[in-house]
Design an enzyme around this catalytic site. Sequence first.
Site, mmCIF file in Angstrom:
data_model
loop_
_atom_site.group_PDB
_atom_site.id
_atom_site.type_symbol
_atom_site.label_atom_id
_atom_site.label_comp_id
_atom_site.label_asym_id
_atom_site.label_seq_id
_atom_site.Cartn_x
_atom_site.Cartn_y
_atom_site.Cartn_z
ATOM 1 N NE ARG A 79 -17.409 -3.125 -11.021
ATOM 2 C CZ ARG A 79 -17.425 -3.196 -9.686
ATOM 3 N NH1 ARG A 79 -16.282 -3.143 -9.034
ATOM 4 N NH2 ARG A 79 -18.567 -3.300 -9.025
ATOM 5 N NE ARG B 288 -6.741 -8.588 -4.325
ATOM 6 C CZ ARG B 288 -6.615 -8.273 -3.041
ATOM 7 N NH1 ARG B 288 -6.263 -9.174 -2.161
ATOM 8 N NH2 ARG B 288 -6.858 -7.053 -2.628
ATOM 9 C CG HIS B 289 -9.191 -7.556 -9.792
ATOM 10 N ND1 HIS B 289 -7.990 -7.503 -9.126
ATOM 11 C CD2 HIS B 289 -10.005 -6.650 -9.190
ATOM 12 C CE1 HIS B 289 -8.074 -6.587 -8.160
ATOM 13 N NE2 HIS B 289 -9.271 -6.063 -8.171
ATOM 14 C CD GLU C 51 -13.217 -5.176 -1.219
ATOM 15 O OE1 GLU C 51 -12.195 -4.560 -1.540
ATOM 16 O OE2 GLU C 51 -14.282 -5.126 -1.868
ATOM 17 N NE ARG D 278 -12.180 -10.368 -4.815
ATOM 18 C CZ ARG D 278 -11.650 -9.138 -4.736
ATOM 19 N NH1 ARG D 278 -11.722 -8.459 -3.603
ATOM 20 N NH2 ARG D 278 -11.073 -8.602 -5.787
ATOM 21 C CB SER E 77 -17.711 -2.461 -0.950
ATOM 22 O OG SER E 77 -16.328 -2.454 -1.024
ATOM 23 C CD GLU F 291 -10.883 -3.744 -11.716
ATOM 24 O OE1 GLU F 291 -10.295 -4.836 -11.619
ATOM 25 O OE2 GLU F 291 -11.489 -3.205 -10.777
#
Lengths: 430, 430
Positions: free
Chosen positions: A207, A215-216, A353, A404, A356, A209
């Site tokens: 990713r 947390r990423h 989380e 995570r 998903s 990002e």
Amino acid sequence: MSRVLCGELEKHVGAPVTVKGWVHRIRSLGQVRFIIVRDRSGLAQAVLSGELARSPHLSCETAVSVTGNVVEAPNVPGGCEIQATGVVVESAPVSSIPFEVNLPEITAGLEKILEHRVVSLRHPKSRAVFKVQAEAIEGFRRFLRANDFIEVHTPKIVASGTEGGAELFSVDYFGKPAYLAQSPQFYKQMLVGAGFERVFEVAPAYRAEEHNTSRHLNEFISLDLEMGFIDGLEDLLSLEERLFQYMFAHIRETCGKELAMFGAELPQVTTIPRLKLSEIETILRREYGKALPNGNLDPEGERLICQYVEKEAGTPFVFATHYPVTSRPVYAMPDPESPDLTLSFDLLFKGLEMNSGGMRINDYHQLVGNMGRFGLDPDSFAGYLEVFKYGMPRHGGFAIGAERLTARILELGNIREASLFPRDRERLTP
Amino acid sequence: MSRVLCGELEKHVGAPVTVKGWVHRIRSLGQVRFIIVRDRSGLAQAVLSGELARSPHLSCETAVSVTGNVVEAPNVPGGCEIQATGVVVESAPVSSIPFEVNLPEITAGLEKILEHRVVSLRHPKSRAVFKVQAEAIEGFRRFLRANDFIEVHTPKIVASGTEGGAELFSVDYFGKPAYLAQSPQFYKQMLVGAGFERVFEVAPAYRAEEHNTSRHLNEFISLDLEMGFIDGLEDLLSLEERLFQYMFAHIRETCGKELAMFGAELPQVTTIPRLKLSEIETILRREYGKALPNGNLDPEGERLICQYVEKEAGTPFVFATHYPVTSRPVYAMPDPESPDLTLSFDLLFKGLEMNSGGMRINDYHQLVGNMGRFGLDPDSFAGYLEVFKYGMPRHGGFAIGAERLTARILELGNIREASLFPRDRERLTP
């Protein structure tokens, strides 16, 4: 003489052994040197006397091989030590290490720990994180294999993104534009429809990002699964419930020592409460006066609903289900009873989380139509769409981020601590 | 009614069942329709009579759910069939498949097979390849875990190549130049030195090789391992010998049906002959009048030496050892007895190289010096070199290409058949 592990020294009292490892600590007392040797299994003390008290030269972190006789030593941890008869230096340090690894905790900051990752991992507690991670992944695999899933490997160099093009790393593929896969989402669905029915994959995902958070990660290990011929969302929730029961039992069984280092207690996984996002909204407003952003949970909402469920139901887990169409990907299956919502879910664990998932659209025309609504060109997704033309069963799945999960289990402050060599906005080495 | 797998129908004679899968074949005979349902486990015949003989409309590859009673049927493979009482269409094809998947072999060419991969995998024999691959990998993991190796995950986005910069795919990492890892070589060595001692990894690796051959992929699954505190090359050869014994036994045990589809017989792995490259040169010249390229085995040489060893020793395996310094990477450990050679090896299996491996240089100054000789700048490898500064034990390892191994076991003509979605010079989709 074949090597004995430091952690198993007590089985060899009265016998000659060779241990190999790194010099963890050195202490001189008169005519005697005590060294503690550290290997992958633990620590062992060796007593060097006579000529060995002076030679060879030893410093902390020297890689050594120590031969001697194991004798009882009630005051030493483990209850025994080696009376050394020989010490061979396998490799001596050429400079001193940037921080100590023989204290209860590393005192350096996270930046320095990650910059010198090979050093910080010499600390047994840093290494323990990855034992827990390896066993979490092993538990994931064992449970799924026992449930007739097959492990697959799908390409990470792809021609298009799974979610529409944002946050993709570009690759030059022999002059053609290509990307690093954000997830194996399309491929795992394709393989369900290709006849494997139940597939899982453990592989890196990417990713791009821009934001740097605790947390990423920009490269992470995704634990993915997908299952065909399901009846509905409940099948996925029940599968994940049983998966976490199995994984946590496996970790408890294999990582007792490592969990103890962190004072971590793994909860017993029982029935995981299932709350629709709309129900969560009501609870958060009523209990905490907290309003959620439109159709989604923010970090504070994740924390508060976990807090509420922990208080009411005594479990750190909760399924948040039925997210609106607008906050889920193009392939999410709308709820037939309420078409603005999807048959989707997130698993929350201790306020964060974990993954998903959901049912996916399996009808070709419905999926193509949805691409139109999402502003996506179906021609760009021809390779993905093909399997939907030839009889695609109802299916769904989910994905868990390995780092995570590890970070939550051990309650680490930063996800980077759960990655051997993290990749983030600034970090490309080591 | 909970689902029964087609392959287990015979256990349910006399009982009502539901099977789910794809319509593999349809035949009408008077007032009766026979359909064969295919699921992940195999095939089952269902007899549709009365109203069910006419409705619903069914075509090959429709995803269906069939309910009925299991009765004995001596003339049907498996000895039983379903007298259907209900058929539900889960998803009907919207167009016809590009080639048949219900004949003993797919008749389309490899290009078409790979273009329509999701269709070709519906053929049980295509799917069987990946069952064998999954079990080969599972065998790899189980053996190594049992030998106290830990599974690790290292980054695939890296700042520099492991072999000096050629054949790298470029990635744009937030504006910084980066590459896809050719192998986890540096990281697995670093983790040995970081205290894990014994590590393995199953992950993609990338080679931007320009040539398109039947035995290369640009993205492949590398089965890597590295082990510290070894005494010498023999430790690695012996480890790999035991690894193959275990892997092949595991595949035999779990893939009987799949091996039979290919008429593949797995050899018993006993002692694997060990020949120095110089000895191989002598044998090939003497037996076949064959000269090798300077310091290496070419494909013909690999084939001929395997042929020779098979004839003389009755095994399809041979270790070729002691390659010259000039044909091995910068980190290869020179042979102290013969410094122009390295303590390295390849494993050949049925005429093809399965893996490269060897001992690595563990002395910091020797490695830095070797970089100079190879024209590499040590500063570019600072992250790799750090661990060598702080006591690096003697170590070594090897890597096996999963697709190549699978292709050799099943004697597939092209390595692409052993990759779900191959990436090659021309192929970036599906």
